[in-house]
Design a protein around this motif. Sequence first.
Motif, PDB file in Angstrom:
ATOM      1  N   THR A  41       9.868  -6.827  25.880  1.00 61.54           N
ATOM      2  CA  THR A  41       9.898  -5.403  26.222  1.00 61.54           C
ATOM      3  C   THR A  41      11.187  -5.090  26.957  1.00 61.54           C
ATOM      4  OG1 THR A  41       8.450  -6.000  28.051  1.00 61.54           O
ATOM      5  CG2 THR A  41       7.465  -4.753  26.272  1.00 61.54           C
ATOM      6  N   VAL A  42      12.175  -4.667  26.184  1.00 59.19           N
ATOM      7  CA  VAL A  42      13.478  -4.359  26.771  1.00 59.19           C
ATOM      8  C   VAL A  42      13.935  -2.945  26.463  1.00 59.19           C
ATOM      9  CG1 VAL A  42      14.321  -6.726  26.895  1.00 59.19           C
ATOM     10  CG2 VAL A  42      14.605  -5.452  24.786  1.00 59.19           C
ATOM     11  N   CYS A  43      13.411  -2.368  25.420  1.00 59.30           N
ATOM     12  CA  CYS A  43      13.848  -1.021  25.016  1.00 59.30           C
ATOM     13  C   CYS A  43      13.309   0.025  25.966  1.00 59.30           C
ATOM     14  CB  CYS A  43      13.369  -0.704  23.599  1.00 59.30           C
ATOM     15  SG  CYS A  43      13.940  -1.882  22.384  1.00 59.30           S
ATOM     16  N   SER A  44      14.049   1.088  26.106  1.00 60.78           N
ATOM     17  CA  SER A  44      13.624   2.158  26.998  1.00 60.78           C
ATOM     18  C   SER A  44      12.298   2.771  26.545  1.00 60.78           C
ATOM     19  CB  SER A  44      14.700   3.228  27.106  1.00 60.78           C
ATOM     20  OG  SER A  44      15.024   3.715  25.827  1.00 60.78           O
ATOM     21  N   GLU A  45      12.016   2.729  25.240  1.00 59.44           N
ATOM     22  CA  GLU A  45      10.762   3.274  24.737  1.00 59.44           C
ATOM     23  C   GLU A  45       9.569   2.430  25.179  1.00 59.44           C
ATOM     24  OE1 GLU A  45      13.112   2.228  21.894  1.00 59.44           O
ATOM     25  OE2 GLU A  45      14.215   3.862  22.829  1.00 59.44           O
ATOM     26  N   GLN A  46       9.809   1.249  25.667  1.00 60.25           N
ATOM     27  CA  GLN A  46       8.725   0.344  26.033  1.00 60.25           C
ATOM     28  C   GLN A  46       8.462   0.294  27.533  1.00 60.25           C
ATOM     29  OE1 GLN A  46      10.448  -3.072  23.962  1.00 60.25           O
ATOM     30  NE2 GLN A  46       8.695  -3.026  22.581  1.00 60.25           N
ATOM     31  N   ILE A  47       9.044   1.201  28.284  1.00 62.68           N
ATOM     32  CA  ILE A  47       8.833   1.195  29.733  1.00 62.68           C
ATOM     33  C   ILE A  47       7.354   1.384  30.058  1.00 62.68           C
ATOM     34  CG2 ILE A  47       9.247   2.460  31.887  1.00 62.68           C
ATOM     35  CD1 ILE A  47      12.143   2.752  31.046  1.00 62.68           C
ATOM     36  N   ASP A  48       6.677   2.250  29.312  1.00 61.80           N
ATOM     37  CA  ASP A  48       5.241   2.463  29.554  1.00 61.80           C
ATOM     38  C   ASP A  48       4.449   1.183  29.330  1.00 61.80           C
ATOM     39  OD1 ASP A  48       5.695   5.090  30.204  1.00 61.80           O
ATOM     40  OD2 ASP A  48       5.033   5.883  28.272  1.00 61.80           O
ATOM     41  N   GLN A  49       4.785   0.462  28.262  1.00 62.12           N
ATOM     42  CA  GLN A  49       4.099  -0.799  27.959  1.00 62.12           C
ATOM     43  C   GLN A  49       4.368  -1.822  29.072  1.00 62.12           C
ATOM     44  OE1 GLN A  49       5.301  -2.606  24.255  1.00 62.12           O
ATOM     45  NE2 GLN A  49       3.915  -4.336  24.500  1.00 62.12           N
ATOM     46  N   LEU A  50       5.598  -1.877  29.513  1.00 64.61           N
ATOM     47  CA  LEU A  50       5.973  -2.801  30.584  1.00 64.61           C
ATOM     48  C   LEU A  50       5.255  -2.437  31.885  1.00 64.61           C
ATOM     49  CD1 LEU A  50       7.837  -5.223  31.071  1.00 64.61           C
ATOM     50  CD2 LEU A  50       9.638  -3.619  31.659  1.00 64.61           C
ATOM     51  N   GLN A  51       5.180  -1.157  32.178  1.00 64.38           N
ATOM     52  CA  GLN A  51       4.497  -0.699  33.380  1.00 64.38           C
ATOM     53  C   GLN A  51       3.009  -1.059  33.320  1.00 64.38           C
ATOM     54  OE1 GLN A  51       5.227   3.406  34.413  1.00 64.38           O
ATOM     55  NE2 GLN A  51       3.421   3.502  35.721  1.00 64.38           N
ATOM     56  N   THR A  52       2.392  -0.906  32.154  1.00 66.40           N
ATOM     57  CA  THR A  52       0.981  -1.255  31.988  1.00 66.40           C
ATOM     58  C   THR A  52       0.765  -2.743  32.199  1.00 66.40           C
ATOM     59  OG1 THR A  52       0.633   0.579  30.458  1.00 66.40           O
ATOM     60  CG2 THR A  52      -0.960  -1.214  30.368  1.00 66.40           C
ATOM     61  N   LEU A  53       1.623  -3.560  31.614  1.00 68.46           N
ATOM     62  CA  LEU A  53       1.505  -5.007  31.782  1.00 68.46           C
ATOM     63  C   LEU A  53       1.691  -5.395  33.252  1.00 68.46           C
ATOM     64  CD1 LEU A  53       1.134  -7.849  30.657  1.00 68.46           C
ATOM     65  CD2 LEU A  53       3.575  -7.869  30.106  1.00 68.46           C
ATOM     66  N   ALA A  54       2.668  -4.797  33.913  1.00 64.76           N
ATOM     67  CA  ALA A  54       2.903  -5.086  35.333  1.00 64.76           C
ATOM     68  C   ALA A  54       1.668  -4.704  36.157  1.00 64.76           C
ATOM     69  CB  ALA A  54       4.136  -4.339  35.832  1.00 64.76           C
ATOM     70  N   HIS A  55       1.061  -3.570  35.835  1.00 66.87           N
ATOM     71  CA  HIS A  55      -0.132  -3.121  36.547  1.00 66.87           C
ATOM     72  C   HIS A  55      -1.282  -4.115  36.341  1.00 66.87           C
ATOM     73  CE1 HIS A  55      -2.872  -0.256  38.391  1.00 66.87           C
ATOM     74  NE2 HIS A  55      -3.716  -0.521  37.404  1.00 66.87           N
ATOM     75  N   GLN A  56      -1.452  -4.579  35.116  1.00 63.07           N
ATOM     76  CA  GLN A  56      -2.506  -5.553  34.818  1.00 63.07           C
ATOM     77  C   GLN A  56      -2.269  -6.865  35.561  1.00 63.07           C
ATOM     78  OE1 GLN A  56      -2.186  -5.641  30.552  1.00 63.07           O
ATOM     79  NE2 GLN A  56      -3.584  -3.910  30.268  1.00 63.07           N
ATOM     80  N   GLU A  78       6.624  -0.381  40.073  1.00 64.87           N
ATOM     81  CA  GLU A  78       7.339   0.705  40.761  1.00 64.87           C
ATOM     82  C   GLU A  78       8.691   0.981  40.114  1.00 64.87           C
ATOM     83  OE1 GLU A  78       6.295   2.897  43.120  1.00 64.87           O
ATOM     84  OE2 GLU A  78       4.382   1.928  42.653  1.00 64.87           O
ATOM     85  N   ALA A  79       9.384  -0.083  39.719  1.00 63.93           N
ATOM     86  CA  ALA A  79      10.678   0.091  39.043  1.00 63.93           C
ATOM     87  C   ALA A  79      10.490   0.862  37.735  1.00 63.93           C
ATOM     88  CB  ALA A  79      11.324  -1.268  38.788  1.00 63.93           C
ATOM     89  N   CYS A  80       9.412   0.571  37.012  1.00 67.17           N
ATOM     90  CA  CYS A  80       9.127   1.291  35.764  1.00 67.17           C
ATOM     91  C   CYS A  80       8.849   2.762  36.039  1.00 67.17           C
ATOM     92  CB  CYS A  80       7.933   0.665  35.045  1.00 67.17           C
ATOM     93  SG  CYS A  80       8.282  -0.949  34.324  1.00 67.17           S
ATOM     94  N   LYS A  81       8.121   3.041  37.110  1.00 66.70           N
ATOM     95  CA  LYS A  81       7.817   4.433  37.455  1.00 66.70           C
ATOM     96  C   LYS A  81       9.094   5.214  37.753  1.00 66.70           C
ATOM     97  CE  LYS A  81       3.181   3.643  39.282  1.00 66.70           C
ATOM     98  NZ  LYS A  81       2.355   3.586  40.504  1.00 66.70           N
ATOM     99  N   SER A  82      10.058   4.542  38.390  1.00 68.39           N
ATOM    100  CA  SER A  82      11.312   5.218  38.731  1.00 68.39           C
ATOM    101  C   SER A  82      12.282   5.261  37.548  1.00 68.39           C
ATOM    102  CB  SER A  82      11.984   4.514  39.915  1.00 68.39           C
ATOM    103  OG  SER A  82      12.509   3.255  39.503  1.00 68.39           O
ATOM    104  N   GLU A  83      11.975   4.488  36.500  1.00 68.09           N
ATOM    105  CA  GLU A  83      12.805   4.387  35.296  1.00 68.09           C
ATOM    106  C   GLU A  83      14.232   3.936  35.596  1.00 68.09           C
ATOM    107  OE1 GLU A  83      12.442   7.702  32.629  1.00 68.09           O
ATOM    108  OE2 GLU A  83      10.254   7.713  32.775  1.00 68.09           O
ATOM    109  N   ASP A  84      14.379   3.150  36.655  1.00 65.60           N
ATOM    110  CA  ASP A  84      15.680   2.569  37.019  1.00 65.60           C
ATOM    111  C   ASP A  84      15.868   1.296  36.190  1.00 65.60           C
ATOM    112  OD1 ASP A  84      17.744   1.066  38.175  1.00 65.60           O
ATOM    113  OD2 ASP A  84      17.252   1.715  40.209  1.00 65.60           O
TER     114      ASP A  84
END
Length: 104
Positions: A41-56, A78-84
């Motif tokens: 998960t490296v693409c910007s379109e996958q930030i939501d997926q990455l955030q979900t995995l981090a939350h899990q 948190e980094a995913c939420k900020s989209e940094d």
Amino acid sequence: MLNALENTPVRSAYCDDEDFQELIEMFVDGIEEKKQILSQTVCSEQIDQLQTLAHQLKGAGAGYGFHELSQLSAQLEEACKSEDRIEIAQQKELLLHHLSRVVV
């Protein structure tokens, strides 16, 4: 303070509890798959997926006694939420390194 770049094995806080042993083993067995998903998960379109995995991982880490894993996952979330993107990349690498140290 977390020393995320350490190389010592990481064990569950519950590793001496026989009632948790099988659950911990199942969790640890699934880590390789989680690492692959994180790596891919490296693409910007996958930030939501990455955030979900981090939350899990944040919840599972705490539940299985891997408190540092939970903290690192929260930082990635948190980094995913900020989209940094730079922070996301750094936190993802720290989390991947930590996951590679987890043992039963």
